[in-house]
Enzyme design. Sequence first.
Site, PDB file in Angstrom:
ATOM      1  N   HIS A  41     -28.920   0.107  23.187  1.00 43.54           N
ATOM      2  CA  HIS A  41     -30.225   0.465  23.762  1.00 43.54           C
ATOM      3  C   HIS A  41     -30.071   1.185  25.107  1.00 43.54           C
ATOM      4  O   HIS A  41     -31.000   1.210  25.924  1.00 43.54           O
ATOM      5  CB  HIS A  41     -31.118  -0.789  24.010  1.00 43.54           C
ATOM      6  CG  HIS A  41     -31.689  -1.390  22.768  1.00 43.54           C
ATOM      7  ND1 HIS A  41     -31.776  -2.759  22.582  1.00 43.54           N
ATOM      8  CD2 HIS A  41     -32.209  -0.826  21.657  1.00 43.54           C
ATOM      9  CE1 HIS A  41     -32.324  -2.999  21.397  1.00 43.54           C
ATOM     10  NE2 HIS A  41     -32.593  -1.860  20.814  1.00 43.54           N
ATOM     11  N   GLY A  60     -41.433  -2.229  21.168  1.00 43.03           N
ATOM     12  CA  GLY A  60     -42.680  -2.520  20.439  1.00 43.03           C
ATOM     13  C   GLY A  60     -43.331  -3.828  20.842  1.00 43.03           C
ATOM     14  O   GLY A  60     -44.551  -3.900  21.044  1.00 43.03           O
ATOM     15  N   ILE A  61     -42.544  -4.894  21.002  1.00 44.78           N
ATOM     16  CA  ILE A  61     -43.099  -6.198  21.384  1.00 44.78           C
ATOM     17  C   ILE A  61     -43.401  -6.223  22.886  1.00 44.78           C
ATOM     18  O   ILE A  61     -44.495  -6.617  23.314  1.00 44.78           O
ATOM     19  CB  ILE A  61     -42.115  -7.335  21.007  1.00 44.78           C
ATOM     20  CG1 ILE A  61     -41.840  -7.332  19.502  1.00 44.78           C
ATOM     21  CG2 ILE A  61     -42.643  -8.689  21.472  1.00 44.78           C
ATOM     22  CD1 ILE A  61     -40.674  -8.218  19.065  1.00 44.78           C
ATOM     23  N   GLY A  62     -42.449  -5.766  23.681  1.00 44.59           N
ATOM     24  CA  GLY A  62     -42.631  -5.761  25.141  1.00 44.59           C
ATOM     25  C   GLY A  62     -43.823  -4.925  25.579  1.00 44.59           C
ATOM     26  O   GLY A  62     -44.516  -5.254  26.542  1.00 44.59           O
ATOM     27  N   ASN A 106     -37.638  -4.584  16.984  1.00 45.92           N
ATOM     28  CA  ASN A 106     -36.934  -5.260  15.899  1.00 45.92           C
ATOM     29  C   ASN A 106     -35.531  -5.634  16.353  1.00 45.92           C
ATOM     30  O   ASN A 106     -35.026  -6.704  16.059  1.00 45.92           O
ATOM     31  CB  ASN A 106     -36.873  -4.360  14.666  1.00 45.92           C
ATOM     32  CG  ASN A 106     -38.229  -4.263  14.008  1.00 45.92           C
ATOM     33  OD1 ASN A 106     -38.908  -5.275  13.820  1.00 45.92           O
ATOM     34  ND2 ASN A 106     -38.645  -3.048  13.683  1.00 45.92           N
ATOM     35  N   GLU A 117     -37.067   7.082  24.098  1.00 42.29           N
ATOM     36  CA  GLU A 117     -35.656   7.453  23.937  1.00 42.29           C
ATOM     37  C   GLU A 117     -35.519   8.932  23.563  1.00 42.29           C
ATOM     38  O   GLU A 117     -34.590   9.601  24.005  1.00 42.29           O
ATOM     39  CB  GLU A 117     -35.024   6.571  22.860  1.00 42.29           C
ATOM     40  CG  GLU A 117     -34.816   5.152  23.373  1.00 42.29           C
ATOM     41  CD  GLU A 117     -34.624   4.127  22.270  1.00 42.29           C
ATOM     42  OE1 GLU A 117     -35.635   3.711  21.681  1.00 42.29           O
ATOM     43  OE2 GLU A 117     -33.483   3.756  22.003  1.00 42.29           O
ATOM     44  N   ARG A 151     -28.944  11.281  18.445  1.00 39.04           N
ATOM     45  CA  ARG A 151     -28.641   9.904  18.841  1.00 39.04           C
ATOM     46  C   ARG A 151     -27.348   9.496  18.146  1.00 39.04           C
ATOM     47  O   ARG A 151     -27.205   9.668  16.937  1.00 39.04           O
ATOM     48  CB  ARG A 151     -29.765   8.990  18.394  1.00 39.04           C
ATOM     49  CG  ARG A 151     -29.450   7.559  18.683  1.00 39.04           C
ATOM     50  CD  ARG A 151     -30.435   6.622  18.064  1.00 39.04           C
ATOM     51  NE  ARG A 151     -30.031   5.267  18.377  1.00 39.04           N
ATOM     52  CZ  ARG A 151     -30.242   4.245  17.575  1.00 39.04           C
ATOM     53  NH1 ARG A 151     -30.868   4.412  16.432  1.00 39.04           N
ATOM     54  NH2 ARG A 151     -29.853   3.046  17.922  1.00 39.04           N
ATOM     55  N   ASN A 191     -32.382  11.589  14.850  1.00 38.02           N
ATOM     56  CA  ASN A 191     -31.821  10.235  14.788  1.00 38.02           C
ATOM     57  C   ASN A 191     -31.505   9.960  13.316  1.00 38.02           C
ATOM     58  O   ASN A 191     -32.372   9.613  12.529  1.00 38.02           O
ATOM     59  CB  ASN A 191     -32.854   9.237  15.324  1.00 38.02           C
ATOM     60  CG  ASN A 191     -32.334   7.814  15.307  1.00 38.02           C
ATOM     61  OD1 ASN A 191     -31.240   7.542  14.807  1.00 38.02           O
ATOM     62  ND2 ASN A 191     -33.117   6.892  15.843  1.00 38.02           N
ATOM     63  N   ARG A 203     -31.923 -10.628  13.237  1.00 45.37           N
ATOM     64  CA  ARG A 203     -30.607 -11.006  13.773  1.00 45.37           C
ATOM     65  C   ARG A 203     -30.731 -12.277  14.602  1.00 45.37           C
ATOM     66  O   ARG A 203     -31.689 -12.441  15.354  1.00 45.37           O
ATOM     67  CB  ARG A 203     -30.029  -9.904  14.665  1.00 45.37           C
ATOM     68  CG  ARG A 203     -29.737  -8.623  13.950  1.00 45.37           C
ATOM     69  CD  ARG A 203     -28.998  -7.649  14.888  1.00 45.37           C
ATOM     70  NE  ARG A 203     -29.051  -6.304  14.353  1.00 45.37           N
ATOM     71  CZ  ARG A 203     -29.516  -5.248  15.022  1.00 45.37           C
ATOM     72  NH1 ARG A 203     -29.934  -5.376  16.277  1.00 45.37           N
ATOM     73  NH2 ARG A 203     -29.527  -4.076  14.455  1.00 45.37           N
ATOM     74  N   LEU A 222     -37.711  -5.162  23.819  1.00 46.41           N
ATOM     75  CA  LEU A 222     -37.987  -6.098  22.724  1.00 46.41           C
ATOM     76  C   LEU A 222     -38.651  -5.360  21.572  1.00 46.41           C
ATOM     77  O   LEU A 222     -39.835  -4.997  21.637  1.00 46.41           O
ATOM     78  CB  LEU A 222     -38.912  -7.221  23.231  1.00 46.41           C
ATOM     79  CG  LEU A 222     -38.437  -7.943  24.495  1.00 46.41           C
ATOM     80  CD1 LEU A 222     -39.498  -8.929  24.980  1.00 46.41           C
ATOM     81  CD2 LEU A 222     -37.112  -8.662  24.243  1.00 46.41           C
TER      82      LEU A 222
HETATM   83  P1  ADP Z   1     -37.557  -0.906  16.563  1.00 49.04           P
HETATM   84  O1  ADP Z   1     -36.533  -1.775  17.217  1.00 49.04           O
HETATM   85  O2  ADP Z   1     -37.438  -0.852  15.073  1.00 49.04           O
HETATM   86  O3  ADP Z   1     -37.736   0.459  17.231  1.00 49.04           O
HETATM   87  P2  ADP Z   1     -40.194  -1.393  17.672  1.00 49.04           P
HETATM   88  O4  ADP Z   1     -39.814  -1.144  19.095  1.00 49.04           O
HETATM   89  O5  ADP Z   1     -41.087  -0.422  17.011  1.00 49.04           O
HETATM   90  O6  ADP Z   1     -38.948  -1.693  16.768  1.00 49.04           O
HETATM   91  O7  ADP Z   1     -40.915  -2.842  17.642  1.00 49.04           O
HETATM   92  C1  ADP Z   1     -41.350  -3.422  16.460  1.00 49.04           C
HETATM   93  C2  ADP Z   1     -41.899  -4.807  16.787  1.00 49.04           C
HETATM   94  O8  ADP Z   1     -43.011  -4.659  17.676  1.00 49.04           O
HETATM   95  C3  ADP Z   1     -42.409  -5.560  15.550  1.00 49.04           C
HETATM   96  O9  ADP Z   1     -41.953  -6.910  15.584  1.00 49.04           O
HETATM   97  C4  ADP Z   1     -43.916  -5.506  15.729  1.00 49.04           C
HETATM   98  O10 ADP Z   1     -44.591  -6.616  15.154  1.00 49.04           O
HETATM   99  C5  ADP Z   1     -44.043  -5.540  17.246  1.00 49.04           C
HETATM  100  N1  ADP Z   1     -45.369  -5.063  17.639  1.00 49.04           N
HETATM  101  C6  ADP Z   1     -45.896  -3.835  17.508  1.00 49.04           C
HETATM  102  N2  ADP Z   1     -47.191  -3.830  17.927  1.00 49.04           N
HETATM  103  C7  ADP Z   1     -47.486  -5.094  18.301  1.00 49.04           C
HETATM  104  C8  ADP Z   1     -48.651  -5.745  18.819  1.00 49.04           C
HETATM  105  N3  ADP Z   1     -49.771  -5.075  19.030  1.00 49.04           N
HETATM  106  N4  ADP Z   1     -48.568  -7.053  19.111  1.00 49.04           N
HETATM  107  C9  ADP Z   1     -47.434  -7.751  18.917  1.00 49.04           C
HETATM  108  N5  ADP Z   1     -46.296  -7.198  18.440  1.00 49.04           N
HETATM  109  C10 ADP Z   1     -46.325  -5.896  18.131  1.00 49.04           C
END
Ligand code: ADP
Length: 408
Positions: free
Chosen positions: A180, A331-333, A211, A385, A91, A12, A241, A209
């Site tokens: 995505h 990361g958030i999801g 960054n 991915e 990618r 990537n 964004r 969900l």
């Molecule tokens: P990218 O789009 O760069 O691949 P990721 O999928 O790694 O991003 O997601 C990053 C986000 O996930 C950040 O906002 C981070 O704070 C959030 N995140 C990671 N772990 C946790 C957690 N344990 N609780 C809440 N948010 C989290």
Amino acid sequence: MSDQQPLVLVVNSGSSSVKFKLLPADGSSPLLSGIAESLCTSGPARLIVRQNGERFTEELTSTGHQNALRAILSLVKSNGWIKRVRAVGHRVVHGGERFTESARITPEVIRNIEACTDFAPLHNAANLLGIRACSELLPSIPQVAVFDTAFHQTMPVEAFTYAIPQRFYRDHGIRRYGFHGTSFRYVSERAVELLGLDPDDHGLVIVHLGNGASACAVRNGKSCDTTMGFTPLEGLVMGTRSGDLDIGAAAQIGRVAQLNLAGVEALLNRDSGLLGISELSSDFRTLEDAADFGDQSAELALDVFTHRVVRYIGALATSLTRFDGVIFTGGIGENSARLREMVLNRLRAFSFVLHAQTNRRMVGGACGRIDRGSHTQAWVIPTDEEAMIARDAIRIAGLHQQGLLRAA
Ligand code: ADP
């Protein structure tokens, strides 16, 4: 895992970094992964590697993508794996309307990726650097391009058309593309298996969900609508964004801040979203912690983020003929039980009832159902991915036909 398994290198390549993973073709855990970063800055470039659960850093003597890939390949060689590398999966961010699926890289495919560079100038140019470097360093190994946009090429015309004079679509390709796609394809296939759905009759809304954040309606394995648009700026609130914004507001920002269009675009891409609302951080976890300590701007950022996710789950469900599941990923999801709880609580009209205990357990790569038996299920399914890119590279490089893989 047999130590004769063929290997796939997943690359990537970004504007100043190259992320990589070396994956056995049978789908087992990566042998090596990491990132070469600071490739275009004056400071020293470095290679951060994960191997056998350990992490180490190497300083790179020179910058540039080709040198980074040379360093990555010499690491592969020093471990005795280079002869087993049978395909490289890249990618590629934007495939425009030219690519509806992954493709083996040929001079013509490279020309077509170049032709899409206007749509994503920084990304596609960086992806091409990685492709060219690998083609030179591994000339006899098949290279495969996997596009973020390709999965969404099944969207119907009414979902991808912007209500603008159509000459801009005809002459300049301005329409919704969506991104995505590799993540949505991976997660939707996993969801069909895990939820026990009929591959030819199902409907999902997947929210990725991280960054970057977007949501997708998947009908019978195909994308039928998504929130990101011509660029990844549209739709959900993201780390930096804005997501959706009245263009009239953007024009007024330009006037009051004396910014030209490129300046407004940069502001909406880099200074907005969670960072812009909270004036604190783009990182969701940091904002959760700050909200716990009573920071009202952080709380507002989480609320606006949640509101937009809920609003789009409702909107995307209207593209489905049946609504089997909402799937959280990214990361958030995958990690924020709080976000998932806020979303499902606000989706009461769909009769979701959260299973609070299982929801709290779904973190750090766990996968499972988080509702209490609603008609439409709610799940956390971690995305992968790189696994999807490797799978495409294996198929397109013809490793199955060559009998190099064990039967699944
Ligand atoms: P990218 O789009 O760069 O691949 P990721 O999928 O790694 O991003 O997601 C990053 C986000 O996930 C950040 O906002 C981070 O704070 C959030 N995140 C990671 N772990 C946790 C957690 N344990 N609780 C809440 N948010 C989290």
